[in-house]
Design a protein around this motif. Structure first.
Motif, mmCIF file in Angstrom:
data_model
loop_
_atom_site.group_PDB
_atom_site.id
_atom_site.type_symbol
_atom_site.label_atom_id
_atom_site.label_comp_id
_atom_site.label_asym_id
_atom_site.label_seq_id
_atom_site.Cartn_x
_atom_site.Cartn_y
_atom_site.Cartn_z
ATOM 1 N N HIS A 139 0.802 -1.220 0.000
ATOM 2 C CA HIS A 139 0.000 0.000 0.000
ATOM 3 C C HIS A 139 0.842 1.280 0.000
ATOM 4 N N HIS A 140 2.179 1.157 0.081
ATOM 5 C CA HIS A 140 3.017 2.359 0.149
ATOM 6 C C HIS A 140 4.375 2.089 -0.474
ATOM 7 N N VAL A 141 4.911 3.098 -1.161
ATOM 8 C CA VAL A 141 6.228 3.009 -1.789
ATOM 9 C C VAL A 141 6.949 4.339 -1.593
ATOM 10 N N THR A 142 8.262 4.272 -1.430
ATOM 11 C CA THR A 142 9.107 5.461 -1.323
ATOM 12 C C THR A 142 10.371 5.228 -2.144
ATOM 13 N N MET A 143 11.200 6.261 -2.250
ATOM 14 C CA MET A 143 12.486 6.127 -2.933
ATOM 15 C C MET A 143 13.608 6.255 -1.908
ATOM 16 N N TYR A 144 14.432 5.224 -1.825
ATOM 17 C CA TYR A 144 15.573 5.246 -0.912
ATOM 18 C C TYR A 144 16.624 6.201 -1.459
ATOM 19 N N ILE A 145 17.184 7.057 -0.592
ATOM 20 C CA ILE A 145 18.225 7.983 -1.034
ATOM 21 C C ILE A 145 19.545 7.722 -0.314
ATOM 22 N N GLY A 146 19.587 6.644 0.472
ATOM 23 C CA GLY A 146 20.818 6.261 1.151
ATOM 24 C C GLY A 146 20.842 6.684 2.603
ATOM 25 N N ASN A 147 21.720 6.048 3.340
ATOM 26 C CA ASN A 147 21.978 6.400 4.728
ATOM 27 C C ASN A 147 20.731 6.401 5.611
ATOM 28 N N GLY A 148 19.834 5.446 5.340
ATOM 29 C CA GLY A 148 18.641 5.309 6.167
ATOM 30 C C GLY A 148 17.569 6.345 5.893
ATOM 31 N N GLN A 149 17.665 7.059 4.761
ATOM 32 C CA GLN A 149 16.708 8.114 4.423
ATOM 33 C C GLN A 149 15.967 7.783 3.128
ATOM 34 N N MET A 150 14.759 8.316 3.014
ATOM 35 C CA MET A 150 13.948 8.105 1.815
ATOM 36 C C MET A 150 13.170 9.373 1.505
ATOM 37 N N ILE A 151 12.796 9.522 0.240
ATOM 38 C CA ILE A 151 11.883 10.593 -0.164
ATOM 39 C C ILE A 151 10.517 9.943 -0.287
ATOM 40 N N ALA A 152 9.542 10.545 0.405
ATOM 41 C CA ALA A 152 8.217 9.942 0.494
ATOM 42 C C ALA A 152 7.119 10.973 0.315
ATOM 43 N N ALA A 153 6.001 10.519 -0.205
ATOM 44 C CA ALA A 153 4.737 11.250 -0.167
ATOM 45 C C ALA A 153 3.889 10.423 0.799
ATOM 46 N N PRO A 154 3.925 10.749 2.098
ATOM 47 C CA PRO A 154 3.419 9.835 3.119
ATOM 48 C C PRO A 154 1.910 9.588 3.150
ATOM 49 N N HIS A 155 1.114 10.627 3.278
ATOM 50 C CA HIS A 155 -0.328 10.433 3.418
ATOM 51 C C HIS A 155 -1.029 11.788 3.380
ATOM 52 N N THR A 156 -2.355 11.755 3.302
ATOM 53 C CA THR A 156 -3.155 12.971 3.287
ATOM 54 C C THR A 156 -2.785 13.867 4.460
ATOM 55 N N GLY A 157 -2.655 15.146 4.180
ATOM 56 C CA GLY A 157 -2.319 16.115 5.212
ATOM 57 C C GLY A 157 -0.829 16.380 5.333
ATOM 58 N N THR A 158 -0.021 15.696 4.510
ATOM 59 C CA THR A 158 1.422 15.899 4.552
ATOM 60 C C THR A 158 1.898 16.375 3.176
ATOM 61 N N VAL A 159 3.205 16.535 3.073
ATOM 62 C CA VAL A 159 3.835 16.952 1.819
ATOM 63 C C VAL A 159 4.947 15.965 1.488
ATOM 64 N N VAL A 160 5.430 16.027 0.259
ATOM 65 C CA VAL A 160 6.589 15.236 -0.136
ATOM 66 C C VAL A 160 7.746 15.663 0.755
ATOM 67 N N GLN A 161 8.443 14.685 1.337
ATOM 68 C CA GLN A 161 9.460 14.988 2.337
ATOM 69 C C GLN A 161 10.520 13.899 2.417
ATOM 70 N N VAL A 162 11.632 14.239 3.045
ATOM 71 C CA VAL A 162 12.657 13.250 3.371
ATOM 72 C C VAL A 162 12.319 12.711 4.751
ATOM 73 N N GLN A 163 12.331 11.384 4.868
ATOM 74 C CA GLN A 163 12.026 10.718 6.130
ATOM 75 C C GLN A 163 13.081 9.664 6.406
ATOM 76 N N ALA A 164 13.183 9.276 7.671
ATOM 77 C CA ALA A 164 13.986 8.114 8.034
ATOM 78 C C ALA A 164 13.207 6.860 7.650
ATOM 79 N N VAL A 165 13.905 5.851 7.160
ATOM 80 C CA VAL A 165 13.264 4.582 6.828
ATOM 81 C C VAL A 165 12.844 3.901 8.134
ATOM 82 N N TYR A 166 11.669 3.301 8.126
ATOM 83 C CA TYR A 166 11.164 2.556 9.281
ATOM 84 C C TYR A 166 10.797 1.152 8.830
ATOM 85 N N LEU A 167 10.727 0.232 9.775
ATOM 86 C CA LEU A 167 10.513 -1.174 9.415
ATOM 87 C C LEU A 167 9.080 -1.668 9.581
#
Length: 179
Positions: A139-167
């Motif tokens: 149900h969700h996909v992001t782009m890994y940018i290295g070093n435990g970080q990803m670029i994501a469009a998380p969910h309604t009410g947020t913006v495209v952002q860099v986030q820490a990868v979670y499991l």
């Protein structure tokens, strides 16, 4: 005066609640990042620090395209150029690098080989599912940018952002530039 006092109390309470929520989200993100780093290390990889180096020009172009959308709003079904959902962002970004991806996250899972957690590289797509044994529930996909970080469009009410990868709910990765 009573109404003005009540409004002030409501504003103060709202500010306190927002601060508590923000602190809880930051703590959860920090724990998620630590769990991810531990899992990568347990699998024989490293998470490193500093900017991740794209493995090739195609990936560099896809990541650069995604970075230009930072701050754009999440809109379910959005595929650009100024609003995105998760798979719309990855599809749009890779299209700017010359790679055509399917529109939805579950279909993007099949867009390339699946690197192990220890072998993740910038540009890999990361996926989350309701059942981590069944890719049909992605149900969700992001782009890994290295070093435990990803670029994501998380969910309604947020913006495209860099986030820490979670499991939590993480099912795996796809390397679309390798197919």
């Amino acid at each position: 005066q009573l109404i003005a006092q009540e409004r002030k109390e409501l504003r103060d309470t709202d500010a306190t609640l927002r601060a508590l929520i923000r602190n809880a989200e930051q703590a959860e993100a920090a724990q998620g990042a630590a769990d991810f780093a531990s899992a990568v290390e347990a699998a024989g990889g490293t998470v490193g620090s500093g900017p991740g180096q794209p493995p090739n020009a195609t990936v560099a172009a896809a990541i650069a395209a995604a970075r230009t959308r930072l701050g754009d709003p999440y809109v379910w079904g959005g595929s650009g150029p100024s609003v995105f959902d998760c798979s719309g962002l990855t599809q749009w970004s890779y299209a700017h690098a010359g790679i055509t991806l399917p529109r939805v996250a579950a279909a993007q899972w099949n867009a390339g080989p699946h690197p192990s957690l220890s072998a993740l590289l910038p540009g890999d797509l990361l996926f989350w599912a309701t059942d981590t044994n069944n890719p049909a529930t992605i149900h969700h996909v992001t782009m890994y940018i290295g070093n435990g970080q990803m670029i994501a469009a998380p969910h309604t009410g947020t913006v495209v952002q860099v986030q820490a990868v979670y499991l939590q709910g993480f099912i795996g990765a796809t390397r679309p530039w390798a197919s």
